[in-house]
Design an enzyme around this catalytic site. Structure first.
Site, PDB file in Angstrom:
ATOM      1  N   GLY A  10     -15.454  28.648  60.489  1.00 55.81           N
ATOM      2  CA  GLY A  10     -16.407  29.628  60.993  1.00 55.81           C
ATOM      3  C   GLY A  10     -15.995  31.068  60.730  1.00 55.81           C
ATOM      4  CD  GLN A  73     -18.152  22.797  57.878  1.00 54.33           C
ATOM      5  OE1 GLN A  73     -17.254  23.412  58.465  1.00 54.33           O
ATOM      6  NE2 GLN A  73     -19.150  22.195  58.512  1.00 54.33           N
ATOM      7  CG  ASP A 103     -12.513  28.663  68.118  1.00 55.36           C
ATOM      8  OD1 ASP A 103     -12.213  27.495  68.457  1.00 55.36           O
ATOM      9  OD2 ASP A 103     -13.690  29.069  68.077  1.00 55.36           O
ATOM     10  CG  ASN A 224     -16.648  31.660  71.082  1.00 54.32           C
ATOM     11  OD1 ASN A 224     -16.587  31.069  70.010  1.00 54.32           O
ATOM     12  ND2 ASN A 224     -16.679  31.023  72.246  1.00 54.32           N
ATOM     13  CG  HIS A 359      23.067  65.993  75.033  1.00 59.26           C
ATOM     14  ND1 HIS A 359      22.650  65.609  76.279  1.00 59.26           N
ATOM     15  CD2 HIS A 359      24.407  66.208  75.143  1.00 59.26           C
ATOM     16  CE1 HIS A 359      23.680  65.597  77.105  1.00 59.26           C
ATOM     17  NE2 HIS A 359      24.752  65.950  76.447  1.00 59.26           N
ATOM     18  CE1 TYR A 362      17.351  60.188  61.426  1.00 63.56           C
ATOM     19  CE2 TYR A 362      18.537  61.580  59.872  1.00 63.56           C
ATOM     20  CZ  TYR A 362      17.817  60.434  60.147  1.00 63.56           C
ATOM     21  OH  TYR A 362      17.567  59.525  59.154  1.00 63.56           O
ATOM     22  CG  ASN A 373      31.534  63.852  72.469  1.00 65.08           C
ATOM     23  OD1 ASN A 373      31.087  63.159  73.374  1.00 65.08           O
ATOM     24  ND2 ASN A 373      31.189  65.118  72.302  1.00 65.08           N
ATOM     25  CB  ALA A 419      29.627  75.036  68.370  1.00 63.36           C
ATOM     26  NE  ARG A 436      31.545  79.711  64.416  1.00 63.21           N
ATOM     27  CZ  ARG A 436      31.989  79.074  65.499  1.00 63.21           C
ATOM     28  NH1 ARG A 436      31.496  77.891  65.831  1.00 63.21           N
ATOM     29  NH2 ARG A 436      32.919  79.622  66.260  1.00 63.21           N
TER      30      ARG A 436
END
Length: 455
Positions: A10, A73, A103, A224, A359, A362, A373, A419, A436
Site C-alpha cells: 500500500g 502486487q 503497518d 494509517n 570553559h 574548542y 588543564n 594566557a 604574544r
C-alpha cells in the site's frame, strides 16, 4: 516449518507522504523492520514481502535483510489478492504461513510464538489473532464458541445492536496451514462494494479455525496516519521505560524522556527530565544523565554526570563530569575523572585521565595526556582551509586563557602556555612559553572625535 508473508504494497495515502507507509520510522526502525523483527524468534524458513507502491524503494531500503524474498502486487485489490501473489513462489512448500501487515509494528514476539503454538497444537487450518477493544466501533466483530473456534465474522455495519456488544475484533494477523490455504486462494471472489479480494473470505472455506485473543490490544495498532504513528511511538516508549524502571533505573519524568530499544542502562542509572538516549548507547552503573541531554551511539562509564549536553559517537570514562552545555562528537574519548565543562566542543579528540577542559574551548583532532588543564578560551586551530591537522599535548601541561594552538603542533609534558598566546611551533618539555606581543602604552593619546573627522 514456518514461512512469513508481510503485506507491504500500500501507498498509505493518509500519511500524506512520498515515502511508502511501511518505510516510515518508528523509534529508529521502519515499520516493516519492526514487523520482521517480531518474527525472528520463530526462525522462519522463508520471509516474503509483498510490495506494490514504490516497490523498488522498499527493496532498496530492505537490503540489510539479505534473506527476504519479494513478490509484487501490481494492483492493490485487497488482502486476499495480495496473498494470492505468493502462490507461484510457494509451490511445493509444506508448513505454515504467518500473514502479517507491514503497518502493524507493535506485535510482541511472544504473541506470535503463542499464536503459532496454538495453531500447531490444535492442528488448525487457520488461526486468527483477535483483540478485545474498549471501543470496537467501526471494526468487524469476531464470534466464536467457548473453545475459541471461529463461528463467523460480521462487519460492523451488518451487526445487530446485540452483536455490537461483542468487543472482539479481527487483528489482521493469520496463521494458515499452507496446503489448505493454497487450495482455496484461487477461489476468492471480489463480491463486495470495494471489488476487492478479502483474506477473511478464505477463512470461510477452512476448518478447523480458531481465534486467539492478544493480551494487550495496543499490540495490534495499525498505522494509517501521522497521528497513529505518534500514538505508536508513545506506546513503544512506555514499554521501554517500564522495562528499565523494573530493571533498577530511575527515570524521573518518563513523559519527557525518550530511550531507543538499542540503549543499554546499568543499575542505579538516573535519567533526568528532557533527556534523549539514542542508537547504540550504553550507560554504566550509577551515572546520572540530564536534565536536557542528548546521547547517541556513545558509551558513558560508571558514576558519570552529564548535564545539559550533547554527546554522539564518543566515550566518557568513569567518574567524569560533562557539562553544562558541552558538545562531544565524532569519536571523542574522555578518560577517567575528567572535567569537561561549560560551552566546550570537542571533535575527534582524546583526553587522558584527570584532565580538565572547563570553559569555552574548542578541541579538534587533538590528543591530550593525563592531568592536563586547558584554560578558558583555548582553541586548537586544526583546519588550514584544506586539511585538518593534529594537536598533541603532553601530560600535566597547562594552557592559559585565550590560547590558540595552530596545528600541526606538539606541546611536551609539564608545559605552561601563557594566557593570550598563539603557539605556532612545537614546544619541548618543562618550559613556559609566551607568544604574544608586548603591551604598549602611549601616554596622553586621545582618539580623534567624530566632529574632527567631519572637518
Amino acid at each position: 516449518m514456518i514461512a512469513v508473508a508481510i503485506l507491504a504494497a500500500g501507498k498509505g495515502t493518509r500519511m500524506r507522504s512520498n515515502l511508502p507507509k511501511v518505510l516510515h520510522q518508528l523509534g529508529g526502525k521502519s515499520l516493516i523492520e519492526r514487523v520482521l523483527s517480531s518474527t525472528q524468534n520463530l526462525s522462519p524458513s522463508r520471509q516474503i514481502v509483498i510490495v506494490g507502491y514504490s516497490a523498488d524503494q522498499v527493496r532498496t531500503e530492505m537490503q540489510g535483510w539479505p534473506n527476504l524474498e519479494f513478490v509484487e502486487q501490481t494492483e492493490q485489490l485487497g488482502t486476499g489478492h495480495a496473498v494470492q501473489q505468493v502462490l507461484p513462489v510457494m509451490e511445493g512448500f509444506e508448513g505454515d504461513l504467518l500473514v502479517l501487515n507491514g503497518d502493524v509494528p507493535l506485535l510482541r514476539p511472544g504473541t506470535l510464538q503463542k499464536m503459532l503454538a496454538t495453531h500447531q497444537e490444535h492442528q488448525n487450518a487457520a488461526t486468527i489473532l483477535t483483540a478485545q477493544l474498549p471501543n470496537p466501533k467501526g471494526y468487524g466483530r469476531v464470534f466464536c464458541d467457548a473453545q475459541m473456534h471461529l463461528q463467523e465474522i460480521i462487519e460492523d455495519r451488518d451487526c445487530t445492536p446485540a452483536q455490537r456488544q461483542n468487543q472482539r475484533i479481527n487483528a489482521g494477523v493469520y496463521c494458515f496451514r499452507w496446503s489448505a490455504l493454497a487450495k482455496v486462494l484461487p477461489n476468492l471472489k471480489a463480491e463486495n462494494d470495494q471489488k476487492e479480494y478479502y483474506l477473511t473470505d478464505a477463512v470461510n472455506y477452512l476448518d478447523p479455525v480458531m481465534v486467539l485473543d492478544v493480551d494487550d490490544y495496543q499490540e495490534i495498532l495499525g498505522i494509517n496516519d501521522r497521528k497513529q504513528l505518534a500514538t505508536a511511538y508513545k506506546i513503544l516508549q512506555d514499554r521501554i521505560k517500564d522495562d528499565w524502571l523494573v530493571a533498577g533505573v530511575t527515570i524521573m519524568d518518563p513523559d519527557s524522556i525518550t530511550i531507543d530499544e538499542t540503549v543499554e542502562l546499568g543499575t542505579d542509572v538516573i535519567i533526568e527530565p528532557q533527556t534523549h538516549l539514542r542508537g547504540d548507547t550504553k550507560i554504566d552503573t550509577g551515572s546520572r544523565i540530564g536534565p536536557g541531554s542528548l546521547i547517541e551511539n556513545s558509551h558513558i562509564g560508571t558514576n558519570v554526570q552529564v548535564l545539559y549536553s550533547v554527546i554522539s559517537d564518543s566515550r566518557v570514562g568513569d567518574n567524569s563530569r560533562i557539562g553544562p552545555y558541552t558538545h562531544l562528537r565524532g569519536n571523542v574519548q574522555i578518560g577517567e575523572k575528567c572535567r569537561v565543562g561549560n560551552f566546550v566542543e570537542m571533535k575527534k579528540t582524546t583526553i587522558g585521565d584527570r584532565t580538565n577542559v572547563a570553559h569555552l574551548s574548542y578541541l579538534g583532532d587533538a590528543t591530550l595526556g593525563t592531568q592536563v588543564n586547558i584554560g578558558a578560551g583555548t582553541i586548537t586551530a586544526n583546519y588550514d582551509g584544506v586539511n585538518k591537522h593534529p594537536t598533541q599535548i603532553g601530560d600535566r601541561t597547562k594552557t592559559g586563557a585565550n590560547s590558540v594552538l595552530v596545528a600541526p603542533i606538539t606541546l611536551g609534558a609539564n608545559v605552561t602556555v601563557a594566557a593570550g598566546s598563539t603557539i605556532t611551533k612545537n614546544v619541548d618539555d618543562d618550559v613556559l612559553v609566551v607568544a604574544r606581543q608586548r603591551q604598549s602604552v602611549l601616554p596622553g593619546w586621545r582618539p580623534i572625535s567624530s566632529k574632527q573627522t567631519e572637518k
